[in-house]
Write a protein that holds these residues in place. Structure first.
Motif, mmCIF file in Angstrom:
data_model
loop_
_atom_site.group_PDB
_atom_site.id
_atom_site.type_symbol
_atom_site.label_atom_id
_atom_site.label_comp_id
_atom_site.label_asym_id
_atom_site.label_seq_id
_atom_site.Cartn_x
_atom_site.Cartn_y
_atom_site.Cartn_z
ATOM 1 N N GLU A 193 0.835 -1.208 0.000
ATOM 2 C CA GLU A 193 0.000 0.000 0.000
ATOM 3 C C GLU A 193 0.867 1.253 0.000
ATOM 4 O O GLU A 193 0.534 2.249 -0.661
ATOM 5 N N TYR A 194 1.948 1.206 0.735
ATOM 6 C CA TYR A 194 2.858 2.354 0.760
ATOM 7 C C TYR A 194 3.411 2.639 -0.629
ATOM 8 O O TYR A 194 3.430 3.793 -1.082
ATOM 9 N N LEU A 195 3.847 1.586 -1.332
ATOM 10 C CA LEU A 195 4.366 1.787 -2.692
ATOM 11 C C LEU A 195 3.301 2.339 -3.616
ATOM 12 O O LEU A 195 3.567 3.222 -4.439
ATOM 13 N N THR A 196 2.077 1.830 -3.480
ATOM 14 C CA THR A 196 0.968 2.329 -4.307
ATOM 15 C C THR A 196 0.692 3.795 -4.001
ATOM 16 O O THR A 196 0.431 4.604 -4.908
ATOM 17 N N LEU A 197 0.749 4.139 -2.720
ATOM 18 C CA LEU A 197 0.510 5.529 -2.320
ATOM 19 C C LEU A 197 1.567 6.451 -2.920
ATOM 20 O O LEU A 197 1.249 7.547 -3.411
ATOM 21 N N ILE A 198 2.811 6.012 -2.911
ATOM 22 C CA ILE A 198 3.895 6.818 -3.468
ATOM 23 C C ILE A 198 3.766 6.946 -4.983
ATOM 24 O O ILE A 198 3.928 8.031 -5.544
ATOM 25 N N GLU A 199 3.455 5.840 -5.644
ATOM 26 C CA GLU A 199 3.467 5.816 -7.107
ATOM 27 C C GLU A 199 2.204 6.406 -7.722
ATOM 28 O O GLU A 199 2.269 7.084 -8.749
ATOM 29 N N LYS A 200 1.058 6.145 -7.125
ATOM 30 C CA LYS A 200 -0.203 6.606 -7.714
ATOM 31 C C LYS A 200 -0.797 7.814 -7.004
ATOM 32 O O LYS A 200 -1.404 8.680 -7.638
ATOM 33 N N GLY A 201 -0.641 7.863 -5.682
ATOM 34 C CA GLY A 201 -1.282 8.931 -4.925
ATOM 35 C C GLY A 201 -0.517 10.235 -4.941
ATOM 36 O O GLY A 201 -1.115 11.313 -4.970
ATOM 37 N N CYS A 202 0.796 10.165 -4.931
ATOM 38 C CA CYS A 202 1.626 11.367 -4.851
ATOM 39 C C CYS A 202 1.996 11.844 -6.248
ATOM 40 O O CYS A 202 2.792 11.205 -6.938
ATOM 41 N N LEU A 203 1.440 12.971 -6.646
ATOM 42 C CA LEU A 203 1.718 13.531 -7.973
ATOM 43 C C LEU A 203 2.863 14.540 -7.928
ATOM 44 O O LEU A 203 3.313 14.988 -8.980
ATOM 45 N N HIS A 204 3.298 14.907 -6.749
ATOM 46 C CA HIS A 204 4.352 15.911 -6.609
ATOM 47 C C HIS A 204 5.482 15.327 -5.766
ATOM 48 O O HIS A 204 5.231 14.616 -4.790
ATOM 49 N N PRO A 205 6.733 15.603 -6.114
ATOM 50 C CA PRO A 205 7.867 15.060 -5.334
ATOM 51 C C PRO A 205 7.833 15.428 -3.858
ATOM 52 O O PRO A 205 8.283 14.654 -3.012
ATOM 53 N N ILE A 206 7.292 16.599 -3.539
ATOM 54 C CA ILE A 206 7.216 17.024 -2.141
ATOM 55 C C ILE A 206 6.263 16.121 -1.358
ATOM 56 O O ILE A 206 6.544 15.737 -0.214
ATOM 57 N N ASP A 207 5.126 15.767 -1.989
ATOM 58 C CA ASP A 207 4.185 14.863 -1.313
ATOM 59 C C ASP A 207 4.815 13.497 -1.084
ATOM 60 O O ASP A 207 4.674 12.893 -0.010
ATOM 61 N N GLU A 208 5.510 13.005 -2.092
ATOM 62 C CA GLU A 208 6.171 11.710 -1.976
ATOM 63 C C GLU A 208 7.194 11.724 -0.844
ATOM 64 O O GLU A 208 7.259 10.784 -0.033
ATOM 65 N N ALA A 209 7.968 12.805 -0.762
ATOM 66 C CA ALA A 209 8.984 12.908 0.292
ATOM 67 C C ALA A 209 8.340 13.050 1.663
ATOM 68 O O ALA A 209 8.808 12.457 2.641
ATOM 69 N N ALA A 210 7.264 13.822 1.751
ATOM 70 C CA ALA A 210 6.598 14.022 3.039
ATOM 71 C C ALA A 210 6.026 12.715 3.577
ATOM 72 O O ALA A 210 6.134 12.413 4.768
ATOM 73 N N VAL A 211 5.421 11.919 2.706
ATOM 74 C CA VAL A 211 4.863 10.635 3.119
ATOM 75 C C VAL A 211 5.980 9.696 3.581
ATOM 76 O O VAL A 211 5.848 8.995 4.591
ATOM 77 N N ALA A 212 7.084 9.686 2.859
ATOM 78 C CA ALA A 212 8.208 8.824 3.238
ATOM 79 C C ALA A 212 8.758 9.207 4.605
ATOM 80 O O ALA A 212 9.052 8.337 5.443
ATOM 81 N N VAL A 213 8.897 10.504 4.863
ATOM 82 C CA VAL A 213 9.391 10.945 6.164
ATOM 83 C C VAL A 213 8.410 10.547 7.269
ATOM 84 O O VAL A 213 8.813 10.074 8.334
ATOM 85 N N ALA A 214 7.120 10.717 7.011
ATOM 86 C CA ALA A 214 6.114 10.354 8.016
ATOM 87 C C ALA A 214 6.168 8.868 8.338
ATOM 88 O O ALA A 214 6.124 8.464 9.509
ATOM 89 N N ILE A 215 6.283 8.041 7.305
ATOM 90 C CA ILE A 215 6.273 6.586 7.489
ATOM 91 C C ILE A 215 7.545 6.101 8.180
ATOM 92 O O ILE A 215 7.503 5.236 9.065
ATOM 93 N N TYR A 216 8.680 6.660 7.793
ATOM 94 C CA TYR A 216 9.965 6.133 8.266
ATOM 95 C C TYR A 216 10.531 6.857 9.495
ATOM 96 O O TYR A 216 11.658 6.573 9.906
ATOM 97 N N THR A 217 9.778 7.791 10.064
ATOM 98 C CA THR A 217 10.223 8.428 11.316
ATOM 99 C C THR A 217 9.196 8.258 12.433
ATOM 100 O O THR A 217 9.550 8.378 13.603
ATOM 101 N N GLY A 218 7.938 8.005 12.092
ATOM 102 C CA GLY A 218 6.907 7.854 13.113
ATOM 103 C C GLY A 218 6.544 9.144 13.813
ATOM 104 O O GLY A 218 5.981 9.131 14.914
#
Length: 420
Positions: A193-218
């Motif tokens: 689901e995380y990969l799908t969210l990054i690939e399909k849900g995030c249309l902007h690099p900033i959104d992709e980076a923000a989600v990654a930081v949220a997931i990998y830092t808690g």
């Protein structure tokens, strides 16, 4: 019938006092005495007896307002109104406010106002019974969520304890019993689901980076939105969580009231490089971070996430607040076409992924800002594998390594061996 001293009139609790009529009665150990300021004629004495009976009836039913029954009484001065629940609450609010932040004060006042209005602003505090508090609970739960009602009851209990300590009422605070709330298991994202969210849900690099930081830092959402360039170590090995942002665009210290360090995994490091490159295009700003209601600190920083990066409008806020981030998150989830869940689940995802990977409980708790790992066990118990053969093998391997590294000790001879 006038007399210089108080004389009995033949009616219980009604006496002639000087040139006036005085009414007296006891209620819950408190003596009430009111001089009416009217001549002691037979009709006036009968009127006073009826007034006394009506006042006692109102006291028993919780509708007693001293100034309405005895507006000209010497005892009915400005302090009399303070016995009403509504007036006492207004006195309590500013006294409580000195210990909490303005935003918390706002939430407390909403809770108090709703409870007071439901109970009755003109109710006499000393006439309240445990039954009244039980009815308050029943009335509140009819149209509200359990979590909301529990917040109201906890807040109102604080007010009632204050009333008790100041002898305005009996023991009522303990009857603000909170409702049992069913515990909901965390609902973390799967890696797919995380990969799908990054690939399909995030249309902007900033959104992709923000989600990654949220997931990998808690990080909590408010902590994520307040993270600044200056909080990231130069080698991207760690971040320091120093502040959080509230719905009213107020910066405060994290929930635990102290800073914490979060060590970064590779995906978070790469994502932070993207966010920092964007944030460095903005000018630093002086942020006031409130330590408590009376103390604050000012830091000059560049917050990593800004609505202006992707804004289509000319006028937008400088910072994300939790509700705006929740809206953005919901849009990302919708585009990715994965099962909806709140933005806070990114924090749960971090915990569950680390626990599934058999991370050390104390380490994970420290990274998330918990005082110990008891909450991990309580909230994420089913993600903690307690019976894995792999764990037994890992422990045995560690014990063997410990034995190999132990210093060689001299062996005792048979003669030196002592049996116990």
């Amino acid at each position: 019938m006038a007399g210089a001293a108080a004389t009995n009139t033949g009616f219980p609790g009604v006496e002639v006092h000087g040139k006036s009529i005085r009414v007296a009665f006891m209620y819950k150990g408190a003596r009430h005495r009111h001089t009416l300021g009217i001549e002691p004629t037979r009709n006036n004495i009968k009127h006073a007896a009826g007034l006394r009976s009506a006042a006692l009836f109102a006291l028993k039913n919780g509708n007693y307002n001293e100034t309405e029954f005895f507006p000209h009484s010497r005892a009915a001065d400005s302090s009399a109104s303070s016995k009403r629940v509504g007036d006492l609450c207004e006195r309590y609010k500013p006294l409580k406010a000195v210990d909490i932040t303005p935003e918390t004060q706002s939430r407390y006042e909403v809770a108090l106002d709703i409870c007071v209005a439901t109970l009755g602003r003109n109710r006499a505090a000393d006439a309240l019974l445990p039954e009244d508090i039980q009815k308050l609970r029943a009335d509140l739960i009819v149209t509200r969520a359990v979590s909301t009602v529990n917040h109201y009851l906890a807040t109102f209990a604080g007010f009632l304890y204050w009333c008790e300590n100041n002898h305005y009422c009996g023991e009522l605070g303990k009857h603000c019993v909170r409702f049992t709330k069913s515990s909901k298991d965390p609902d973390p994202l799967t890696y797919e689901e995380y990969l799908t969210l990054i690939e399909k849900g995030c249309l902007h690099p900033i959104d992709e980076a923000a989600v990654a930081v949220a997931i990998y830092t808690g990080l909590r959402p408010g902590e994520l939105l307040a993270l600044a360039v200056e909080d990231v170590a130069p080698d991207f090995s760690k971040i320091t969580v120093r502040r959080s942002i509230t719905q009213s665009v107020t910066f405060k210290v994290p929930k635990t009231k102290k800073e914490r360090t979060v060590l970064l995994q590779p995906p978070a490091r790469e994502a932070l490089k993207v966010l920092i490159a964007d944030a460095e295009q903005r000018e630093p700003a002086d942020l006031t971070v409130w330590l408590n209601r009376h103390e604050s600190r000012i830091g000059r920083v560049r917050v990593l996430l800004s609505p202006k990066t992707q804004a289509r409008k000319k006028v937008v806020n400088d910072y994300f607040v939790p509700s705006a981030w929740n809206t953005k998150w919901a849009n990302l989830i919708r585009r990715a076409e994965i099962r909806p869940r709140p933005a806070y689940q990114t924090r749960h995802t971090y915990a569950c992924w680390n626990l599934t990977a058999r991370g050390n409980l104390a380490f994970i708790a420290n990274q998330m800002g918990h005082s110990d790992y008891s909450m991990l066990v309580t909230v994420y118990g089913r993600w903690i594998d307690t019976e894995s053969p792999r764990e037994l093998d890992r422990i045995w391997e560690g014990m063997q390594n410990m034995a190999k590294s132990a210093p060689n000790l001299p062996q005792k001879s048979d003669a030196e061996t002592v049996s116990y």
